[in-house]
Motif scaffolding. Structure first.
Motif, PDB file in Angstrom:
ATOM      1  N   ALA A   1      36.143 -10.726  36.568  1.00 52.12           N
ATOM      2  CA  ALA A   1      35.726  -9.693  35.617  1.00 52.12           C
ATOM      3  C   ALA A   1      36.820  -8.644  35.407  1.00 52.12           C
ATOM      4  O   ALA A   1      37.076  -8.216  34.279  1.00 52.12           O
TER       5      ALA A   1
ATOM      6  N   LYS B   1      39.603 -10.257  33.352  1.00 52.67           N
ATOM      7  CA  LYS B   1      39.181 -10.439  31.954  1.00 52.67           C
ATOM      8  C   LYS B   1      39.205  -9.115  31.191  1.00 52.67           C
ATOM      9  O   LYS B   1      39.531  -9.077  29.993  1.00 52.67           O
ATOM     10  N   ASN B   2      38.870  -8.020  31.857  1.00 51.59           N
ATOM     11  CA  ASN B   2      38.761  -6.718  31.192  1.00 51.59           C
ATOM     12  C   ASN B   2      39.985  -5.828  31.440  1.00 51.59           C
ATOM     13  O   ASN B   2      39.897  -4.607  31.329  1.00 51.59           O
ATOM     14  N   ARG B   3      41.110  -6.449  31.751  1.00 52.43           N
ATOM     15  CA  ARG B   3      42.330  -5.705  32.045  1.00 52.43           C
ATOM     16  C   ARG B   3      42.697  -4.733  30.912  1.00 52.43           C
ATOM     17  O   ARG B   3      42.989  -3.561  31.157  1.00 52.43           O
TER      18      ARG B   3
ATOM     19  N   THR C   1      40.924  -3.335  28.542  1.00 58.45           N
ATOM     20  CA  THR C   1      39.988  -2.217  28.412  1.00 58.45           C
ATOM     21  C   THR C   1      40.218  -1.174  29.497  1.00 58.45           C
ATOM     22  O   THR C   1      40.221   0.038  29.235  1.00 58.45           O
ATOM     23  N   ILE C   2      40.417  -1.648  30.716  1.00 56.87           N
ATOM     24  CA  ILE C   2      40.609  -0.734  31.846  1.00 56.87           C
ATOM     25  C   ILE C   2      41.933   0.003  31.724  1.00 56.87           C
ATOM     26  O   ILE C   2      42.014   1.223  31.954  1.00 56.87           O
TER      27      ILE C   2
ATOM     28  N   ALA D   1      35.392   2.921  33.436  1.00 55.22           N
ATOM     29  CA  ALA D   1      35.700   1.590  32.909  1.00 55.22           C
ATOM     30  C   ALA D   1      35.622   0.530  34.010  1.00 55.22           C
ATOM     31  O   ALA D   1      35.016  -0.538  33.829  1.00 55.22           O
TER      32      ALA D   1
ATOM     33  N   ASN E   1      31.903  -0.005  35.231  1.00 55.30           N
ATOM     34  CA  ASN E   1      31.090  -0.851  34.352  1.00 55.30           C
ATOM     35  C   ASN E   1      31.368  -2.329  34.593  1.00 55.30           C
ATOM     36  O   ASN E   1      30.454  -3.153  34.627  1.00 55.30           O
ATOM     37  N   VAL E   2      32.634  -2.658  34.776  1.00 56.04           N
ATOM     38  CA  VAL E   2      33.014  -4.051  35.010  1.00 56.04           C
ATOM     39  C   VAL E   2      32.494  -4.530  36.363  1.00 56.04           C
ATOM     40  O   VAL E   2      31.935  -5.625  36.482  1.00 56.04           O
TER      41      VAL E   2
ATOM     42  N   GLU F   1      28.678  -5.166  36.324  1.00 59.34           N
ATOM     43  CA  GLU F   1      28.295  -6.435  35.699  1.00 59.34           C
ATOM     44  C   GLU F   1      28.609  -7.611  36.613  1.00 59.34           C
ATOM     45  O   GLU F   1      27.829  -8.570  36.710  1.00 59.34           O
TER      46      GLU F   1
END
Length: 451
Positions: free
Chosen positions: A40, A43-45, A47-48, A165, A168-169, A172
């Motif tokens: 996770a 994948k969300n690098r 955004t963070i 940020a 949230n990741v 989830e």
């Protein structure tokens, strides 16, 4: 991860309940949660990092106007080369370590049919309060889950965009696993922290990571045991027989590899016989890296004679306070000593008990130094920057402890477990064991520990 501003008691109680559930999960279930966490965050690098960039922008302005230290700014930036990847690798490294829970470290036969075991188990609920370093959320989440502990985290306001940020990741990722979501919680308000420090019936350990002021505040405002260190005041002693090339490499790395780290070098002690030989070479290498030297009179005189005029501007006279200061910057205090014993006495008097090093070719001198220095880490011909959970092979760490009980140095999985004693009997009673007729005797026979 629950982004909550609920009453402290509710946060602590939900963490306590979650910790009991988490402690019963299998190692496979905990590892699956860590795999999900790694995926996770990877994948969300983007955004963070975008959220982190907002924090860095605001912190840069604060540092420019003097309301935020430059060391905190350096620790805040997740875009530094390799930092995000190191955070991800830390999760995998923790996942792949042996299960720290349920390990038998002692087994005894007290009597026939009566056995005693000492078994590792989670501490329970951890409260971690930290400044900057947004990667701490991922590090501690991984360590807490792997060790079966619940964790409540409070970060500094300077990195709140990053925290939200990442939170949230992580939330989830955990929700998709068997790990209870309240196992990892993030609190945002200062008032909640003060109240959490009062929850000694529900929280088992506090780990502050940040400035001296933060650590002192925590220690002065809680009855909960505190694990951590107030300062990283690391010193190096260059003995009379030190090789110049080793001295240069070790000292320059210790000071300049990452000056804002708690394991960076802050004080350099030099044997008086090296003032006209080794010291100028070491000083030149440090000055070339932008380090300013604060020198005692003997080292100042030697360097003023040996160094070219353009390098002398970064030399200044040291004060007594300089030898008790964690600069966290390209500043180093220098002091001359006439004996190894003087260096040892200085370090034990001024050190924060974090990490100290000796540079020498003498095994005898090194062993004397290493046994005499009262610090969590004592190194011979090696950089102080090795004082790190990742470099020790702990996967990552929740922090460095200078405590003398439970855990010391980089605190990884082992430092987040305690132990319990288990007895298995067949209706045995303590009153059966006594002197005289019909009294039973203890065998106290050591039994093999199954691996």
């Amino acid at each position: 991860m629950s982004l909550t501003e609920s009453a402290a008691v509710d946060v602590a109680r939900s963490a306590s309940i979650a910790s009991r559930q988490l402690a019963t999960l299998s190692n496979d279930a905990r590892n699956q949660a860590l795999s999900a966490l790694h995926q996770a965050l990877d994948k969300n690098r983007a955004t963070i990092l975008a959220a982190n960039a907002k924090d860095v922008e605001m912190a840069t302005r604060a540092a420019a106007d003097g309301t935020l230290s430059h060391s905190i700014l350096k620790r805040l930036d997740l875009s530094r080369p390799g930092k995000y990847d190191d955070m991800l690798q830390g999760i995998l490294s923790v996942r792949d370590l042996n299960d720290p829970v349920g390990n038998v470290t002692l087994r005894k036969l007290l009597d026939e049919g009566l056995t005693l075991e000492r078994v590792s188990c989670p501490i329970g609920v951890l409260l971690i309060i930290f400044e900057a370093r947004p990667e701490v959320i991922a590090n501690i989440a991984a360590l807490a889950i792997k060790s079966g502990n619940a964790a409540i985290l409070k970060g500094g306001k300077e990195s709140m965009e990053s925290f939200v940020a990442i939170a949230n990741v992580v939330s989830e990722a955990i929700a998709s696993s068997q790990v209870p979501v309240p196992s990892i919680q993030l609190v945002r308000t200062r008032d909640v922290v003060s109240s959490l420090l009062a929850q000694d019936s529900l929280i088992d350990l506090v780990i502050p990571r940040g400035s001296n002021e933060l650590v002192r505040f925590v220690k002065d405002n809680t009855k909960i045991p505190v694990l951590g260190h107030a300062d990283g005041l690391c010193s190096a002693y260059v003995h009379s027989d030190a090789k110049i090339d080793i001295a240069v490499k070790v000292i320059v790395d210790s000071k300049t590899d990452y000056p804002a780290a708690c394991n960076s070098l802050e004080t350099l002690l030099v044997h008086e016989s090296l003032l006209d030989s080794t010291l100028p070479v070491v000083a030149q290498a440090l000055l070339d890296k932008g380090v300013s030297l604060r020198c005692d009179s003997a080292s100042m005189d030697a360097l003023m004679k040996a160094l070219p005029a353009d390098k002398r501007n970064n030399l200044s006279a040291a004060t007594g306070a300089d030898y008790e200061t964690e600069f966290l910057d390209l500043v180093l205090a220098v002091k001359t000593v006439s004996r190894a014993e003087d260096a040892i006495a200085h370090i034990n008097a001024h050190s924060s008990g974090h990490t100290d090093i000796i540079i020498t070719e003498s095994r005898e001198a090194a062993n004397c130094f290493m046994s005499s220095i009262d610090s969590a880490g004592v190194f011979w011909n090696a950089s102080s920057r090795f004082a790190d959970g990742m470099r020790y092979g702990f996967g990552t760490e929740v922090g460095i402890s200078t405590n003398k009980i439970h855990s010391r140095g980089p605190v990884g999985l082992e430092g987040l477990t305690i132990y319990k004693y288990l007895i298995r009997g067949e209706g045995h009673g303590a009153a059966d064991y006594h002197e005289g007729e019909a009294g039973r005797k203890y065998l106290h026979k050591s039994l093999p520990i199954d691996k």
